[in-house]
Design a protein around this motif. Structure first.
Motif, mmCIF file in Angstrom:
data_model
loop_
_atom_site.group_PDB
_atom_site.id
_atom_site.type_symbol
_atom_site.label_atom_id
_atom_site.label_comp_id
_atom_site.label_asym_id
_atom_site.label_seq_id
_atom_site.Cartn_x
_atom_site.Cartn_y
_atom_site.Cartn_z
ATOM 1 N N MET A 1 -62.572 -95.057 -37.644
ATOM 2 C CA MET A 1 -63.695 -95.675 -38.567
ATOM 3 C C MET A 1 -63.424 -95.435 -40.129
ATOM 4 O O MET A 1 -64.330 -96.138 -40.908
ATOM 5 C CB MET A 1 -64.996 -94.906 -37.878
ATOM 6 C CG MET A 1 -66.146 -95.304 -38.337
ATOM 7 S SD MET A 1 -67.695 -94.802 -37.551
ATOM 8 C CE MET A 1 -69.215 -95.443 -38.716
ATOM 9 N N TRP A 2 -62.811 -94.168 -40.353
ATOM 10 C CA TRP A 2 -62.978 -94.308 -41.833
ATOM 11 C C TRP A 2 -61.775 -95.281 -42.434
ATOM 12 O O TRP A 2 -62.196 -95.622 -43.492
ATOM 13 C CB TRP A 2 -62.134 -92.867 -41.979
ATOM 14 C CG TRP A 2 -63.142 -91.693 -42.103
ATOM 15 C CD1 TRP A 2 -62.931 -90.808 -41.002
ATOM 16 C CD2 TRP A 2 -64.324 -91.260 -42.691
ATOM 17 N NE1 TRP A 2 -63.899 -89.840 -41.065
ATOM 18 C CE2 TRP A 2 -64.785 -90.061 -42.147
ATOM 19 C CE3 TRP A 2 -64.783 -91.765 -43.893
ATOM 20 C CZ2 TRP A 2 -66.058 -89.642 -42.534
ATOM 21 C CZ3 TRP A 2 -65.807 -91.380 -44.288
ATOM 22 C CH2 TRP A 2 -66.307 -90.193 -43.663
ATOM 23 N N THR A 4 -62.163 -98.202 -41.707
ATOM 24 C CA THR A 4 -63.079 -99.433 -42.157
ATOM 25 C C THR A 4 -64.072 -98.991 -43.228
ATOM 26 O O THR A 4 -64.290 -99.858 -43.987
ATOM 27 C CB THR A 4 -63.889 -99.488 -40.600
ATOM 28 O OG1 THR A 4 -63.155 -99.986 -39.663
ATOM 29 C CG2 THR A 4 -65.136 -100.830 -41.006
ATOM 30 N N ALA A 5 -64.520 -97.755 -43.215
ATOM 31 C CA ALA A 5 -65.519 -97.270 -44.325
ATOM 32 C C ALA A 5 -64.862 -97.507 -45.732
ATOM 33 O O ALA A 5 -65.447 -97.674 -46.667
ATOM 34 C CB ALA A 5 -66.022 -95.989 -43.851
ATOM 35 N N TRP A 243 -74.211 -97.348 -42.815
ATOM 36 C CA TRP A 243 -73.490 -96.560 -41.781
ATOM 37 C C TRP A 243 -73.540 -97.399 -40.430
ATOM 38 O O TRP A 243 -72.513 -97.664 -39.920
ATOM 39 C CB TRP A 243 -73.819 -95.059 -41.282
ATOM 40 C CG TRP A 243 -73.374 -94.375 -40.503
ATOM 41 C CD1 TRP A 243 -72.260 -93.753 -40.366
ATOM 42 C CD2 TRP A 243 -73.963 -94.428 -38.809
ATOM 43 N NE1 TRP A 243 -71.823 -93.268 -39.002
ATOM 44 C CE2 TRP A 243 -72.879 -93.705 -38.151
ATOM 45 C CE3 TRP A 243 -74.906 -94.857 -38.257
ATOM 46 C CZ2 TRP A 243 -72.966 -93.459 -36.846
ATOM 47 C CZ3 TRP A 243 -75.026 -94.600 -36.954
ATOM 48 C CH2 TRP A 243 -74.151 -93.964 -36.319
ATOM 49 N N ARG A 244 -74.432 -97.990 -40.197
ATOM 50 C CA ARG A 244 -74.747 -98.884 -39.208
ATOM 51 C C ARG A 244 -73.915 -100.059 -39.046
ATOM 52 O O ARG A 244 -73.121 -100.617 -38.096
ATOM 53 C CB ARG A 244 -76.096 -99.189 -38.658
ATOM 54 C CG ARG A 244 -76.322 -100.002 -37.540
ATOM 55 C CD ARG A 244 -76.014 -99.114 -36.363
ATOM 56 N NE ARG A 244 -76.033 -99.785 -34.799
ATOM 57 C CZ ARG A 244 -76.205 -99.510 -33.656
ATOM 58 N NH1 ARG A 244 -76.012 -97.996 -33.676
ATOM 59 N NH2 ARG A 244 -76.310 -99.964 -32.675
ATOM 60 N N LYS A 247 -70.273 -99.149 -38.697
ATOM 61 C CA LYS A 247 -69.948 -98.715 -37.286
ATOM 62 C C LYS A 247 -69.815 -100.053 -36.437
ATOM 63 O O LYS A 247 -68.894 -100.142 -35.778
ATOM 64 C CB LYS A 247 -71.114 -97.814 -36.756
ATOM 65 C CG LYS A 247 -70.638 -97.248 -35.272
ATOM 66 C CD LYS A 247 -71.839 -96.588 -34.810
ATOM 67 C CE LYS A 247 -71.494 -95.891 -33.386
ATOM 68 N NZ LYS A 247 -72.489 -95.225 -33.107
ATOM 69 N N ASP A 248 -70.699 -101.073 -36.631
ATOM 70 C CA ASP A 248 -70.710 -102.413 -36.107
ATOM 71 C C ASP A 248 -69.175 -102.930 -36.351
ATOM 72 O O ASP A 248 -68.745 -103.550 -35.456
ATOM 73 C CB ASP A 248 -71.653 -103.085 -36.177
ATOM 74 C CG ASP A 248 -73.112 -102.740 -35.553
ATOM 75 O OD1 ASP A 248 -73.063 -101.711 -34.855
ATOM 76 O OD2 ASP A 248 -74.128 -103.109 -35.991
ATOM 77 N N TYR A 250 -66.493 -101.857 -37.277
ATOM 78 C CA TYR A 250 -65.405 -101.014 -36.483
ATOM 79 C C TYR A 250 -65.442 -101.300 -35.085
ATOM 80 O O TYR A 250 -64.145 -101.650 -34.685
ATOM 81 C CB TYR A 250 -65.740 -99.491 -36.850
ATOM 82 C CG TYR A 250 -64.807 -98.460 -35.784
ATOM 83 C CD1 TYR A 250 -63.235 -98.679 -36.519
ATOM 84 C CD2 TYR A 250 -65.290 -97.728 -34.955
ATOM 85 C CE1 TYR A 250 -62.354 -97.748 -35.700
ATOM 86 C CE2 TYR A 250 -64.222 -96.954 -34.118
ATOM 87 C CZ TYR A 250 -62.910 -97.016 -34.585
ATOM 88 O OH TYR A 250 -61.946 -96.180 -33.923
ATOM 89 N N ARG A 251 -66.205 -101.249 -34.401
ATOM 90 C CA ARG A 251 -66.350 -101.933 -33.176
ATOM 91 C C ARG A 251 -65.785 -103.281 -32.754
ATOM 92 O O ARG A 251 -65.104 -103.481 -31.698
ATOM 93 C CB ARG A 251 -67.967 -101.753 -32.332
ATOM 94 C CG ARG A 251 -68.061 -100.368 -32.512
ATOM 95 C CD ARG A 251 -69.649 -100.288 -31.754
ATOM 96 N NE ARG A 251 -70.167 -98.939 -31.432
ATOM 97 C CZ ARG A 251 -71.109 -98.395 -30.867
ATOM 98 N NH1 ARG A 251 -72.060 -99.000 -30.592
ATOM 99 N NH2 ARG A 251 -71.642 -97.075 -30.604
#
Length: 284
Positions: A1-2, A4-5, A243-244, A247-248, A250-251
């Motif tokens: 996830m990092w 993506t962030a 953050w949401r 996360k989306d 990344y998914r």
């Protein structure tokens, strides 16, 4: 996830979310400051000098509406009725207030066995650092101007020596002086004998008190306090939305990768040739 962030667009989104949160925090601080401000400013009418005899009556209950009112009265000081009140600060130094009984001219005379022929009001004439500097009050008819203040509460379990008082308490002073009194005292700002200034500022050995009008007690405005908390929630929500979204994203990237892997094994290479097509090709 990092991973993506740390993409440029999500780093830019984080910077934007932090900026929005900062604005919300500033709005929260502003609302919190408004929640504890006095609802009513100092009343300018208190600075307009009024006659003491028309503002307050001896024996009456002291009303909050007349507190800090500038008043004037004519009368005479009684030098035998003067006390020092210790523990008073001025310019960072601890000293004494000089408080003297002032017989108010034309004041109503109270009736009763303990009533005195004249009605007095305690007057805080000035401040001194050394009790030896206490001077006698000016003689003759004095035109007094000062701020009307409520009686202080006496200090419990205190036994002041003669000539001293624990506080500017009307109840304590009338017992010591045996006089009838107004339910308040005056902080003198000017004392005149005829046209001559005989107050603390005229070189009497006392320093002026200069007590200003006190602002109303602060009250909590619960609506502004609620808004203050609400802006903090909004600040946290801005970061939560960032953050949401990360996360989306990344998914979605994981799902796209899984779909790509599953589709690659079933569609790579040319389509297999059907048996009937082979038979038709070998026939003459």
């Amino acid at each position: 996830m990092w991973k993506t962030a740390l993409q440029p667009r999500w780093i830019a989104g984080l910077v934007f979310a932090i900026a929005v949160s900062g604005v919300f925090v500033l709005l929260s601080q502003w609302q919190f400051g408004r929640s504890t401000q006095p609802e009513v400013p100092v009343n300018p009418a208190t600075e307009q000098v009024q006659a003491l005899t028309k503002t307050l009556q001896p024996g009456d209950f002291f009303r909050g509406s007349v507190a800090d009112q500038m008043v004037e009265a004519s009368g005479t000081y009684d030098p035998a009725k003067q006390v020092l009140v210790a523990g008073r600060l001025k310019d960072g130094k601890t000293g004494y207030w000089v408080v003297t009984a002032f017989a108010v001219t034309d004041a109503p005379v109270l009736k009763g066995a303990a009533a005195s022929p004249k009605t007095y009001i305690p007057v805080a004439r000035g401040w001194i650092a050394d009790p030896a500097d206490a001077s006698a009050p000016p003689s003759g008819v004095i035109r007094l101007t000062g701020r009307l203040l409520p009686s202080e509460a006496p200090v419990p379990n205190a036994a002041p020596e003669p000539g001293h008082a624990s506080a500017v308490s009307v109840a304590e002073l009338i017992n010591a002086w045996n006089v009838s009194s107004y339910p308040a005292f005056v902080s003198a700002t000017a004392e005149k004998s005829g046209t001559a200034d005989v107050g603390a500022a005229a070189g009497s050995g006392l320093e002026p008190l200069s007590i200003p009008a006190q602002p109303p007690a602060e009250k909590v405005n619960w609506l502004n306090l609620f808004y203050s908390v609400e802006w903090i929630v909004f600040a946290g929500f801005a970061l939560f939305i960032w953050w949401r979204l990360v996360k989306d994203d990344y998914r979605r990237s994981l799902e796209d990768a899984e779909d790509h892997d599953a589709g690659g094994h079933s569609h790579d290479g040319p389509e297999p040739t059907q048996p009937n097509e082979i038979q038709q090709k070998v026939q003459p």
